[in-house]
Structures are given as C-alpha cells and as structure tokens.
Motif scaffolding. Structure first.
Motif, PDB file in Angstrom:
ATOM      1  N   ALA A  31      15.728  74.996  98.645  1.00  0.00           N
ATOM      2  CA  ALA A  31      14.313  75.552  98.259  1.00  0.00           C
ATOM      3  C   ALA A  31      13.645  75.427  99.526  1.00  0.00           C
ATOM      4  O   ALA A  31      13.452  74.166  99.941  1.00  0.00           O
ATOM      5  CB  ALA A  31      13.624  75.031  96.888  1.00  0.00           C
ATOM      6  N   LYS A  34       9.378  74.699  96.932  1.00  0.00           N
ATOM      7  CA  LYS A  34       9.840  74.096  95.814  1.00  0.00           C
ATOM      8  C   LYS A  34       9.478  74.375  94.497  1.00  0.00           C
ATOM      9  O   LYS A  34       8.211  74.608  94.248  1.00  0.00           O
ATOM     10  CB  LYS A  34       9.743  72.444  96.187  1.00  0.00           C
ATOM     11  CG  LYS A  34      10.140  72.138  97.357  1.00  0.00           C
ATOM     12  CD  LYS A  34      11.630  72.090  97.800  1.00  0.00           C
ATOM     13  CE  LYS A  34      11.946  71.423  98.849  1.00  0.00           C
ATOM     14  NZ  LYS A  34      13.331  71.598  99.457  1.00  0.00           N
ATOM     15  N   TYR A  35      10.245  74.164  93.514  1.00  0.00           N
ATOM     16  CA  TYR A  35       9.884  74.321  92.166  1.00  0.00           C
ATOM     17  C   TYR A  35       9.755  72.618  91.870  1.00  0.00           C
ATOM     18  O   TYR A  35      10.560  71.998  91.780  1.00  0.00           O
ATOM     19  CB  TYR A  35      11.339  74.976  91.462  1.00  0.00           C
ATOM     20  CG  TYR A  35      11.518  74.478  89.903  1.00  0.00           C
ATOM     21  CD1 TYR A  35      10.431  74.488  88.900  1.00  0.00           C
ATOM     22  CD2 TYR A  35      12.592  73.923  89.651  1.00  0.00           C
ATOM     23  CE1 TYR A  35      10.939  74.050  87.561  1.00  0.00           C
ATOM     24  CE2 TYR A  35      13.018  73.413  88.413  1.00  0.00           C
ATOM     25  CZ  TYR A  35      12.128  73.380  87.181  1.00  0.00           C
ATOM     26  OH  TYR A  35      12.512  73.074  85.946  1.00  0.00           O
ATOM     27  N   TRP A  36       8.433  72.327  91.302  1.00  0.00           N
ATOM     28  CA  TRP A  36       8.274  70.877  90.886  1.00  0.00           C
ATOM     29  C   TRP A  36       7.166  71.204  89.661  1.00  0.00           C
ATOM     30  O   TRP A  36       6.252  71.431  89.954  1.00  0.00           O
ATOM     31  CB  TRP A  36       7.678  70.240  91.994  1.00  0.00           C
ATOM     32  CG  TRP A  36       7.807  68.840  91.653  1.00  0.00           C
ATOM     33  CD1 TRP A  36       6.784  67.779  91.551  1.00  0.00           C
ATOM     34  CD2 TRP A  36       9.185  68.005  91.794  1.00  0.00           C
ATOM     35  NE1 TRP A  36       7.320  66.483  91.230  1.00  0.00           N
ATOM     36  CE2 TRP A  36       8.467  66.709  91.326  1.00  0.00           C
ATOM     37  CE3 TRP A  36      10.433  68.323  91.426  1.00  0.00           C
ATOM     38  CZ2 TRP A  36       9.676  65.513  91.138  1.00  0.00           C
ATOM     39  CZ3 TRP A  36      11.473  67.490  91.460  1.00  0.00           C
ATOM     40  CH2 TRP A  36      10.846  65.870  91.236  1.00  0.00           C
ATOM     41  N   ALA A 121      21.967  69.231  94.925  1.00  0.00           N
ATOM     42  CA  ALA A 121      22.059  69.284  93.512  1.00  0.00           C
ATOM     43  C   ALA A 121      23.266  70.219  93.056  1.00  0.00           C
ATOM     44  O   ALA A 121      23.099  71.285  93.579  1.00  0.00           O
ATOM     45  CB  ALA A 121      20.976  69.942  92.973  1.00  0.00           C
ATOM     46  N   SER A 123      24.059  70.754  90.299  1.00  0.00           N
ATOM     47  CA  SER A 123      23.393  71.525  88.877  1.00  0.00           C
ATOM     48  C   SER A 123      23.149  73.011  89.092  1.00  0.00           C
ATOM     49  O   SER A 123      23.349  73.814  88.163  1.00  0.00           O
ATOM     50  CB  SER A 123      22.628  70.713  88.033  1.00  0.00           C
ATOM     51  OG  SER A 123      21.260  70.707  88.861  1.00  0.00           O
ATOM     52  N   SER A 155      19.574  74.714  84.310  1.00  0.00           N
ATOM     53  CA  SER A 155      19.026  73.759  85.197  1.00  0.00           C
ATOM     54  C   SER A 155      17.913  74.939  85.869  1.00  0.00           C
ATOM     55  O   SER A 155      18.427  75.885  86.180  1.00  0.00           O
ATOM     56  CB  SER A 155      19.911  73.263  86.066  1.00  0.00           C
ATOM     57  OG  SER A 155      19.206  72.933  87.332  1.00  0.00           O
ATOM     58  N   GLY A 156      16.845  74.547  85.902  1.00  0.00           N
ATOM     59  CA  GLY A 156      15.626  75.571  86.622  1.00  0.00           C
ATOM     60  C   GLY A 156      16.347  76.026  87.930  1.00  0.00           C
ATOM     61  O   GLY A 156      16.374  77.476  88.066  1.00  0.00           O
ATOM     62  N   SER A 157      16.780  75.352  88.845  1.00  0.00           N
ATOM     63  CA  SER A 157      17.096  75.769  90.056  1.00  0.00           C
ATOM     64  C   SER A 157      18.445  76.722  90.086  1.00  0.00           C
ATOM     65  O   SER A 157      18.648  77.411  91.061  1.00  0.00           O
ATOM     66  CB  SER A 157      17.539  74.574  91.310  1.00  0.00           C
ATOM     67  OG  SER A 157      18.273  73.601  90.720  1.00  0.00           O
ATOM     68  N   ARG A 160      18.299  80.364  90.586  1.00  0.00           N
ATOM     69  CA  ARG A 160      18.460  80.969  92.059  1.00  0.00           C
ATOM     70  C   ARG A 160      19.801  81.133  92.558  1.00  0.00           C
ATOM     71  O   ARG A 160      19.972  81.901  93.467  1.00  0.00           O
ATOM     72  CB  ARG A 160      17.615  80.233  92.989  1.00  0.00           C
ATOM     73  CG  ARG A 160      16.081  80.156  92.586  1.00  0.00           C
ATOM     74  CD  ARG A 160      15.287  79.465  93.691  1.00  0.00           C
ATOM     75  NE  ARG A 160      15.815  77.945  93.887  1.00  0.00           N
ATOM     76  CZ  ARG A 160      15.123  76.838  93.873  1.00  0.00           C
ATOM     77  NH1 ARG A 160      14.011  76.958  93.546  1.00  0.00           N
ATOM     78  NH2 ARG A 160      15.839  76.123  94.121  1.00  0.00           N
ATOM     79  N   SER A 208      15.378  64.956  88.880  1.00  0.00           N
ATOM     80  CA  SER A 208      14.351  65.710  88.898  1.00  0.00           C
ATOM     81  C   SER A 208      13.584  66.154  87.707  1.00  0.00           C
ATOM     82  O   SER A 208      12.289  66.293  87.658  1.00  0.00           O
ATOM     83  CB  SER A 208      14.782  67.173  89.618  1.00  0.00           C
ATOM     84  OG  SER A 208      15.794  67.735  88.830  1.00  0.00           O
ATOM     85  N   MET A 212       9.653  65.388  87.542  1.00  0.00           N
ATOM     86  CA  MET A 212       8.695  66.243  87.556  1.00  0.00           C
ATOM     87  C   MET A 212       7.747  65.993  86.519  1.00  0.00           C
ATOM     88  O   MET A 212       6.530  66.347  86.641  1.00  0.00           O
ATOM     89  CB  MET A 212       9.378  67.906  87.761  1.00  0.00           C
ATOM     90  CG  MET A 212      10.112  68.172  87.026  1.00  0.00           C
ATOM     91  SD  MET A 212      10.614  70.035  87.266  1.00  0.00           S
ATOM     92  CE  MET A 212      11.980  69.956  88.524  1.00  0.00           C
ATOM     93  N   MET A 259       5.038  68.470  98.152  1.00  0.00           N
ATOM     94  CA  MET A 259       5.638  68.003  96.999  1.00  0.00           C
ATOM     95  C   MET A 259       5.971  66.584  96.915  1.00  0.00           C
ATOM     96  O   MET A 259       5.624  65.766  95.845  1.00  0.00           O
ATOM     97  CB  MET A 259       7.195  68.694  96.762  1.00  0.00           C
ATOM     98  CG  MET A 259       7.802  68.343  95.452  1.00  0.00           C
ATOM     99  SD  MET A 259       9.268  69.035  95.416  1.00  0.00           S
ATOM    100  CE  MET A 259      10.142  68.258  96.677  1.00  0.00           C
ATOM    101  N   ASP A 299      14.654  67.414  98.983  1.00  0.00           N
ATOM    102  CA  ASP A 299      14.407  67.343  97.502  1.00  0.00           C
ATOM    103  C   ASP A 299      14.279  66.151  96.996  1.00  0.00           C
ATOM    104  O   ASP A 299      13.863  65.357  97.551  1.00  0.00           O
ATOM    105  CB  ASP A 299      15.790  68.120  97.023  1.00  0.00           C
ATOM    106  CG  ASP A 299      15.823  69.627  97.346  1.00  0.00           C
ATOM    107  OD1 ASP A 299      14.500  70.441  97.418  1.00  0.00           O
ATOM    108  OD2 ASP A 299      16.463  70.154  98.170  1.00  0.00           O
ATOM    109  N   ALA A 300      14.765  65.860  95.403  1.00  0.00           N
ATOM    110  CA  ALA A 300      14.310  64.732  94.795  1.00  0.00           C
ATOM    111  C   ALA A 300      15.342  63.898  95.106  1.00  0.00           C
ATOM    112  O   ALA A 300      16.211  63.449  94.516  1.00  0.00           O
ATOM    113  CB  ALA A 300      14.191  65.019  93.500  1.00  0.00           C
TER     114      ALA A 300
HETATM  115  O1  PMV Z   1      16.225  72.447  88.496  1.00  0.00           O
HETATM  116  P1  PMV Z   1      16.323  70.970  89.092  1.00  0.00           P
HETATM  117  O2  PMV Z   1      16.347  70.157  87.985  1.00  0.00           O
HETATM  118  O3  PMV Z   1      17.569  71.102  89.851  1.00  0.00           O
HETATM  119  O4  PMV Z   1      15.276  70.694  89.998  1.00  0.00           O
HETATM  120  C1  PMV Z   1      15.020  71.335  91.295  1.00  0.00           C
HETATM  121  C2  PMV Z   1      14.062  70.545  91.972  1.00  0.00           C
HETATM  122  C3  PMV Z   1      13.974  70.234  93.470  1.00  0.00           C
HETATM  123  O5  PMV Z   1      15.111  70.407  94.027  1.00  0.00           O
HETATM  124  C4  PMV Z   1      13.425  69.036  94.204  1.00  0.00           C
HETATM  125  C5  PMV Z   1      13.124  71.663  94.021  1.00  0.00           C
HETATM  126  C6  PMV Z   1      14.091  72.956  94.092  1.00  0.00           C
HETATM  127  O6  PMV Z   1      13.151  74.091  93.837  1.00  0.00           O
HETATM  128  O7  PMV Z   1      15.027  73.218  94.039  1.00  0.00           O
END
Ligand code: PMV
Length: 338
Positions: A31, A34-36, A121, A123, A155-157, A160, A208, A212, A259, A299-300
């Motif tokens: 990202a 970022k998504y947080w 990530a 995930s 998983s949110g990300s 995308r 994450s 968050m 962030m 990222d995290a």
């Molecule tokens: O969706 P997750 O749980 O992988 O969270 C992603 C959080 C960040 O990587 C920090 C930001 C992002 O937008 O990818």
C-alpha cells in the motif's frame, strides 16, 4: 451483518458440483496509502480508502482439488499443515462460507513465492488466490469486484490483490460492504521499482488485526488519520496520472510514517520498528539529500520497502546489497506451482 449471510446472497442455493480441480494466482501488494482501522470487524470494512501497487510474480498460487473424506487437507509450500493451526483454521472457515456442509472436502495446495522472511503479508495474496480458485472450482463466474469484496472478508488487504498494478480499495458506505471493493487503475508505470529490504527475521508480536484495533481504541492521534489518508489518496492518484515520482514518493512515505505515528501513540505503545529500520530510514534520507530520488514505505512490521525508478536501481543495489527489486509493471510470468 454476518459475512456468510452477505456471501450467500450471491451464490446459488445449492453448492454446484465442483470441477476436478481449479488453480489461481494472486500477486501480493504494497500500500502507498495504507488501510489502518476497521469500521466493521466482522466484514473487514475500512475507516479509510487505500491504494496499492501489486508485486508482479511475488504472490500466492493456490490449487483446490475435491477429495473423499470428512476433513479438508491443507498444504503450504508442499508441506502438510496441521489442521488445528490458525493458518488451516482460517482457510477452512473461509471455504465454509462458500459451500454447504455436505459439499465435498477439498485439498488446498498453496504456494507462496514471497520470501517468507521478507515481512510481506502473504494473507493479502493468499485470500485473493483462494477466492479466485473457489470462484473457478464451483463455476460461480463472479464479477471481479464481487470477488474483491469476498477476498476482503478473509483479509482487508486481499481485496486489492484481486487486481494487478495500481489498485484503489474504495471504502464504500453500505452496511453489507458490497461497495467496499478494489478498483484497478488503467495507468501503468514501467520504470516503477520497489526494493524489498528484509532487515530482521524476528516474528512480529502484534498482528495488523489487533494492532489496528488497539490504535483505534487508544490513540487520540488516530482521529486525524482518516482525513490524512483521504487527502493522500487524491495526491497519489494525481501523481500516478502525472507520472510525478517525487510527489508519489513523498506522499507514500509521509502516509506510512503518519500511520506509524498513530501506532506509537497507542497504549500499550505499538512500535514495529527495530534499530535497523531507523538506520535504513536515515540512510534513505541521506541518499535523498545527496540527490537520489528515493522514498520508502513500511507496513505493520520492521522491514522497509524502498520506492524508486529504474534510473536509480544501480545506486539502490549498491547501497543495499541485500535488496530484492520488484518491477510491478514489467511483464513477468507467475512462478509455476510445484
Ligand atoms: O488486511 P491486513 O490485515 O493484511 O492489514 C494490512 C495493514 C497494512 O499492511 C499495514 C496496510 C495496508 O494497507 O496494507
């Protein structure tokens, strides 16, 4: 609202007979905005929109094969995963959202081409590849935007990672979240490079998901985050349209640091940085002062992703000999699964 209720509305009443096998690849993504923070934890609905760039051939390839028996079998990079591990449990729970209890169990073979230690990530690409493979296996023929909304529930990300290149995850306003999905950009940027720097292989202690939530609940500074993210998103979109790397890099770096500022201001404090992370940031700032157009995002976790254009690759490789350089817009064939 319950995620299985939302998903079931888009599927046939009876689980269709699956194909013999289905296989799909999804690239990981980084990202730039970022998504947080979640406004709905069940559906993974975000508090702010985000924007990413995908990592070409670095990602996840997943194969699904119907099998006899009462339990799914999960393999990661060729090795059988213990059915009671959190990795296997998350996959089985996700599969259950798409099939009836009587439907055949599955063998899930998942291969990550992302270096495990790179702090990326898996995930994101993992749930995106799984969603695509489920869609194929049962012949659901779902629109990519719907697949993105479904992958988001894993998983949110991952929302995308259904698409390649630059991708915006629109936050949406609907209660069922079906307008909260990713949208790909038409623009490509062949000279765009991302350098992955693995600074430490230490496991992160706070994931994450809980990170968050802690930020949201305890950091007053978090109040300014959604406004900043929305402003950064617009700046990044304009920078991509104008191919203005300086603005893109500045905005992405400031967004990541903002962030992290909200994380640090949480209680108990959440600091993902290690001494090596800070030393690398300082090295990048020195390079910039000496005229090299280079920025970073994080990222995290403690690792750094360096952002630059092809013309700077030699100096980046010289400064950081361990860097793995990714070209998000060069044509690369995804790795074959084993
Ligand atoms: O969706 P997750 O749980 O992988 O969270 C992603 C959080 C960040 O990587 C920090 C930001 C992002 O937008 O990818």
């Amino acid at each position: 609202m319950d995620k299985s209720q939302v998903i079931k509305r888009f599927l046939p009443a009876n689980t269709p007979t699956p194909d013999d096998q289905a296989e799909a690849f999804a690239a990981s993504n980084i990202a730039l905005c970022k998504y947080w923070g979640k406004r709905d934890r069940e559906l993974n609905l975000p508090i702010n929109p985000s924007l990413s760039v995908s990592l070409a051939d670095l990602g996840t390839r997943t194969r699904l094969t119907p099998i006899e028996g009462k339990k799914d079998k999960i393999r990661l990079n060729g090795k059988v995963v213990n059915g009671s591990s959190s990795f296997a449990t998350k996959i089985v729970e996700f599969l259950d959202l798409f099939r009836s209890s009587k439907a055949a169990r599955l063998q899930v073979d998942t291969h990550n081409s992302i270096p495990t230690a790179a702090g990326l990530a898996s995930s994101a690409s993992g749930f995106a590849a799984l969603t695509k493979a489920i869609n194929q296996l049962y012949g659901f023929d779902l629109d990519p935007a719907i697949q993105s909304a479904f992958a988001r529930m894993g998983s949110g990300s991952a929302s995308r990672s259904i698409f390649d290149g630059f991708v915006e995850w629109q936050m949406g306003v609907r209660e069922d979240g079906m307008d909260s999905h990713a949208v790909p950009f038409e623009e490509s940027w062949p000279e765009f490079r991302i350098g992955l720097l693995t600074l430490t292989e230490a496991e992160k202690t706070v994931g994450s998901r809980s990170g968050m939530q802690r930020t949201l609940e305890t950091a007053h500074l978090y109040q300014s985050w959604p406004l900043q993210a929305c402003a950064d998103l617009e700046k990044l979109k304009q920078a991509i349209r104008d191919r203005n790397f300086e603005i893109l890099g500045q905005t992405a770096e400031q967004n990541a640091l903002s962030m992290h500022a909200t994380m640090i201001a949480s209680w108990p404090p959440l600091l993902y940085w290690q001494p090596e992370s800070v030393a690398t940031m300082q090295r990048i700032w020195q390079l910039r002062e000496s005229g090299v157009c280079v920025y970073f995002t994080m990222d995290a976790g403690p690792n750094i992703k360096v952002l630059f254009e092809a013309g700077q690759q030699a100096v980046i490789e010289q400064t950081f000999p361990q860097v793995k350089v990714v070209s998000p817009f060069a044509c690369q064939t995804p790795v074959a699964s084993g």
